[in-house]
Design a protein around this motif. Structure first.
Motif, mmCIF file in Angstrom:
data_model
loop_
_atom_site.group_PDB
_atom_site.id
_atom_site.type_symbol
_atom_site.label_atom_id
_atom_site.label_comp_id
_atom_site.label_asym_id
_atom_site.label_seq_id
_atom_site.Cartn_x
_atom_site.Cartn_y
_atom_site.Cartn_z
ATOM 1 N N TYR A 174 39.929 -47.960 66.115
ATOM 2 C CA TYR A 174 38.829 -46.504 66.235
ATOM 3 C C TYR A 174 37.571 -47.346 67.278
ATOM 4 N N ASP A 213 43.110 -44.611 64.933
ATOM 5 C CA ASP A 213 43.532 -43.184 65.887
ATOM 6 C C ASP A 213 44.328 -44.406 67.136
ATOM 7 N N SER A 256 32.612 -47.980 63.941
ATOM 8 C CA SER A 256 33.512 -46.666 63.827
ATOM 9 C C SER A 256 32.997 -46.266 62.341
#
Ligand code: AMP
Length: 273
Positions: A23, A68, A180
């Protein structure tokens, strides 16, 4: 990863390494640029993304830690990362896994006191990653100041042939350290999250005029944080940045670290006063 790394070793190619939990944000990317500067254009820069289960406590955010990979890949490509290493849990902790690396002194206070098994997980996974990536240089962020100190100690104590570099914290324009976990914050919590940076600034201003008792500063910072409706102080510590020994008198050069909950999200920050 091991095959690549051994090949680089044989060819005398310098390897820079940035371990992360993914992330990715501009803080992580600043570590990538730092690593590149150190190994040069002929060197190899490796980023690992691994949300390491052994550094999360049983009630912590392991399952919902943000991920992600597509975006992380894009950022790494743009930053000129050579290898993105994304191991799986089955590879890192195969069935019957039973060996851990424990730093016994610097890990006791602050993050170690609030998160008792956290640093055991960090030192274990970083040792494993060092053995897999065989870096010449590994870059860590000053945002996790205690972690960086423990990694430096572990590297020295266990004779890892790695130069550990600690790079400065990258912040949002209002002073909030990039993390994050900032993604979890509601708009009001995000607004109030500047309280961490403001607390550091308050202490810095306080010691600019001369030494101050730690108890007095603790009280002042505690009161300041109590004014933010979503904030709950976990800890504030003043300590020697080299030894991490607590300071009873706080002055210029003393390190300050704090952890604050905003709702359920726990943020940390630190600074040299
Ligand atoms: P994480 O993905 O949170 O485990 O962090 C991976 C590395 O990035 C660690 O060495 C962190 O200290 C570093 N890092 C995280 N946030 C920042 C930031 N805002 N500025 C600089 N380094 C950071």
């Amino acid at each position: 990863m091991k095959r690549l790394a051994s090949g680089w070793k044989v060819s005398g190619i310098a390897v820079g390494f940035v371990p992360t939990m993914g992330y990715l944000h501009a803080g992580h990317i600043s570590l990538v640029h730092n690593a590149r500067q150190r190994v040069g254009s002929k060197g190899q820069v490796v980023v690992s993304i691994y949300v390491n289960p052994t550094q999360f406590g049983p009630t912590e955010d392991l399952a919902k830690y943000p991920r992600d990979l597509a975006h992380d890949k894009k950022l790494c490509r743009e930053a000129g990362v050579d290898v993105l290493f994304v191991p799986s849990n089955a590879q890192m902790y195969p069935e019957g896994y039973s060996t851990y690396v424990i730093e016994e002194h610097l890990s006791q206070a602050m993050e170690g006191a609030s998160r008792p098994t956290h640093f055991r997980g960090v030192t274990t996974v970083v040792s494993k990653l060092f053995n897999l990536v065989l870096p010449d240089v590994a870059v860590f962020g000053a945002k996790d100041f205690q972690q960086a100190a423990i990694i430096q100690r572990m590297t020295r104590d266990l004779n890892f042939p790695v130069k550990v570099v600690v790079a400065p914290t990258v912040r949002e324009p209002d002073g909030l350290a990039l993390s994050s976990r900032n993604k979890y914050l509601s708009p009001i919590q995000r607004e109030q999250a500047v309280i961490l940076r403001q607390s550091l600034q308050h202490a810095r201003n306080a010691v600019a005029g001369g030494p101050v008792q730690a108890t007095r500063l603790l009280d002042e910072v505690g009161k300041r944080i109590a004014t933010a409706s979503e904030a709950r102080l976990d800890y504030v510590e003043f300590f020697n940045p080299k030894t991490l020994e607590p300071a009873t008198v706080v002055k210029r050069g003393t390190q300050m670290a704090l952890a604050v909950f905003l709702g359920k999200t726990r943020l940390i920050d630190n600074a040299t006063l």
